[in-house]
Design a protein around this motif. Structure first.
Motif, PDB file in Angstrom:
ATOM      1  N   ILE A  11      -2.125   2.507  -4.979  1.00 34.74           N
ATOM      2  CA  ILE A  11      -1.606   3.882  -4.920  1.00 34.74           C
ATOM      3  C   ILE A  11      -2.609   4.839  -4.275  1.00 34.74           C
ATOM      4  N   CYS A  12      -2.281   5.328  -3.089  1.00 35.44           N
ATOM      5  CA  CYS A  12      -3.168   6.209  -2.311  1.00 35.44           C
ATOM      6  C   CYS A  12      -2.398   7.432  -1.832  1.00 35.44           C
ATOM      7  N   VAL A  13      -1.677   8.060  -2.734  1.00 29.66           N
ATOM      8  CA  VAL A  13      -0.876   9.248  -2.401  1.00 29.66           C
ATOM      9  C   VAL A  13      -1.326  10.408  -3.285  1.00 29.66           C
ATOM     10  N   PRO A  14      -0.824  11.633  -3.016  1.00 33.31           N
ATOM     11  CA  PRO A  14      -1.248  12.784  -3.838  1.00 33.31           C
ATOM     12  C   PRO A  14      -1.060  12.538  -5.336  1.00 33.31           C
ATOM     13  N   ASN A  15      -1.859  13.237  -6.122  1.00 28.75           N
ATOM     14  CA  ASN A  15      -1.970  12.976  -7.566  1.00 28.75           C
ATOM     15  C   ASN A  15      -0.640  13.089  -8.321  1.00 28.75           C
TER      16      ASN A  15
ATOM     17  N   LEU B  11       0.850  -1.200   0.000  1.00 25.90           N
ATOM     18  CA  LEU B  11       0.000   0.000   0.000  1.00 25.90           C
ATOM     19  C   LEU B  11       0.882   1.245   0.000  1.00 25.90           C
ATOM     20  N   ILE B  12       0.636   2.122  -0.968  1.00 23.99           N
ATOM     21  CA  ILE B  12       1.424   3.359  -1.054  1.00 23.99           C
ATOM     22  C   ILE B  12       0.552   4.494  -0.541  1.00 23.99           C
ATOM     23  N   GLY B  13       0.689   4.809   0.736  1.00 26.10           N
ATOM     24  CA  GLY B  13      -0.078   5.921   1.323  1.00 26.10           C
ATOM     25  C   GLY B  13      -0.967   5.452   2.456  1.00 26.10           C
ATOM     26  N   TYR B  14      -0.796   6.088   3.632  1.00 24.62           N
ATOM     27  CA  TYR B  14      -1.550   5.654   4.824  1.00 24.62           C
ATOM     28  C   TYR B  14      -2.616   6.664   5.245  1.00 24.62           C
ATOM     29  N   GLY B  15      -3.009   7.556   4.324  1.00 20.23           N
ATOM     30  CA  GLY B  15      -3.969   8.602   4.705  1.00 20.23           C
ATOM     31  C   GLY B  15      -5.410   8.128   4.598  1.00 20.23           C
TER      32      GLY B  15
END
Ligand SMILES: NC(=O)c1ccc[n+]([C@@H]2O[C@H](COP(=O)([O-])OP(=O)(O)OC[C@H]3O[C@@H](n4cnc5c(N)ncnc54)[C@H](O)[C@@H]3O)[C@@H](O)[C@H]2O)c1
Length: 381
Positions: free
Chosen positions: A80-84, A10-14
């Motif tokens: 992918i769960c990070v900024p655009n 998982l890329i991004g823990y927000g």
């Protein structure tokens, strides 16, 4: 059935890292899919937050370097769960490494960047999905079914709104966790890519392609403090955007989004008017589908409020009993269930990167139209 393991990085823990983790944890409890996701590693900017997140959700390890997740041969899937502005580089690297990919929306900062992503995943032949999750609200999926069955007849109008009010204060900064959305370098655009992209994806899924657009945008707060530099900087995003459009089926569209509609937190609504019937939906009451059927006897004809909880309605046979509701987080569980089913059957779940490129092209045309103050033709994906 013995399930195949699918090792997830998982890329991004927000915000989205949490919704996707929850979906991986829940999917096997409710859906008979041939894979069992295994939460292997989570990436995030801050080591202590990544560590806590890994502990809370059951990831085996954590890292502050996303490249390590891609390089890990043990990882099958990158999420992918990070900024655009980070999507393209990560997705292209993941495709080259042969991983399946789920990417949060909007696919990229703009069309040209999205094209490179589509090229990379199609060349690598990896499974891919973009997380336009509102398609998988049962009432929204039911609306699509009713349209496909021809119950609305010829469609004349499609209108959608996505209204919020959280950036009215000039003290809200740009950059950093969550507020990267206000920084054009990280987000690519404001409400157009963040909120209208959802409306556009749903609209084109239900009503076909958008051919041309005419838009206006406004940036109400023109300078904000940047979290990363500590300086007051120009704001480059659109705070509000309204556009009209023509669909390929000759129907007319009207779309509005803003973060300055005092009183609205996340009011996503759409209404579709056809020759025989109309449909309306509201995210704040997400289980209800309003339906007007002109063939009803006139003395009882009116808007019906259909409670979409019966077992013969989309996804609802997997949940509780008729009358009992599910919520926002379930759209992500439906998304991963469809993705895993597709992965096993070799039938990709929708929307693919290529379908999301079509949405990106509409966003690009909307922003170009607002800038040049003229109608723009939308590029075909
Ligand atoms: N499908 C949806 O409804 C939906 C909803 C919200 C967000 N999103 C999309 O999901 C993605 C992630 O959004 P989010 O709300 O989870 O973000 P968030 O701010 O909650 O989390 C951001 C994550 O990215 C990491 N990161 C790396 N570099 C960063 C930087 N320079 N600034 C800020 N964070 C950085 C953070 O550590 C964190 O793990 C975006 O593409 C967004 O558009 C989709």
């Amino acid at each position: 059935m013995t399930k195949k393991k699918l090792n997830v990085g998982l890329i991004g823990y927000g915000f989205m890292g949490r919704t996707h983790s929850n979906a991986y944890c829940q999917v096997n409890h409710f859906f008979d899919v041939p894979y069992k996701p295994v939460l292997q590693v989570v990436y995030g900017l801050e080591e202590n937050v990544a560590k806590d997140f890994a502990g809370q959700w059951g990831y085996k390890s954590y890292t502050t370097d996303w490249h390590k997740v891609i390089e890990d041969d043990n990882i099958d899937q990158i999420d992918i769960c990070v900024p655009n502005n980070m999507h393209a580089e990560i997705a292209i690297a993941a495709a080259k490494a042969g991983k399946s990919i789920i990417c949060e929306k909007p696919l990229a900062l703009n069309g040209p960047q999205a094209e490179k992503m589509v090229e990379a995943i199609e060349k690598a032949g990896v499974a891919n999905l973009v997380s336009f999750n509102y398609r998988r609200v049962p009432a929204v999926t039911l609306a699509k079914m009713l349209i496909d069955e021809g119950r609305l007849g010829k469609i004349f109008h499609y209108r959608a709104n996505f209204l919020q009010d959280w950036t009215i204060s000039a003290n809200v900064p740009q950059g950093g966790m969550a507020t990267w959305r206000l920084d054009v370098k990280a987000a690519g655009s404001g409400v157009t890519g963040d909120l209208l992209a959802h409306c556009i994806d749903t609209a084109m899924w239900q009503n076909g392609r958008i051919d041309s657009v005419c838009a206006m945008t406004e940036t109400f707060v023109k300078k904000r403090m940047h979290v990363e530099t500590g300086k007051i900087e120009d704001v480059g995003i659109d705070d509000a955007c309204t556009f009209m459009c023509r669909f390929g089926n000759e129907s007319l569209g009207n779309f509005e989004s803003t973060r300055y509609a005092r009183g609205h937190k996340a009011l996503y609504t759409f209404e579709i008017n056809g020759e025989k019937a109309s449909i309306a939906w509201d995210l704040h009451d997400l289980h209800r589908l309003s339906y007007f059927d002109h063939s009803d006897e006139s003395i009882v004809r009116g808007w019906r409020s259909v409670h979409v909880t019966d077992g013969d309605m989309p996804y609802m046979d997997k949940w509780w009993v008729p009358g009992l509701q599910i919520g926002y987080e379930h759209t992500f569980i439906h998304q991963i269930a469809d993705f895993l089913k597709g992965l096993a059957e070799g039938k990709p779940a929708s929307p693919s990167f290529r379908e999301a490129l079509a949405t990106q092209y509409v966003c690009d045309a909307v922003l170009a139209s607002a800038k040049d103050k003229e109608w723009k033709t939308v590029k075909k994906a």
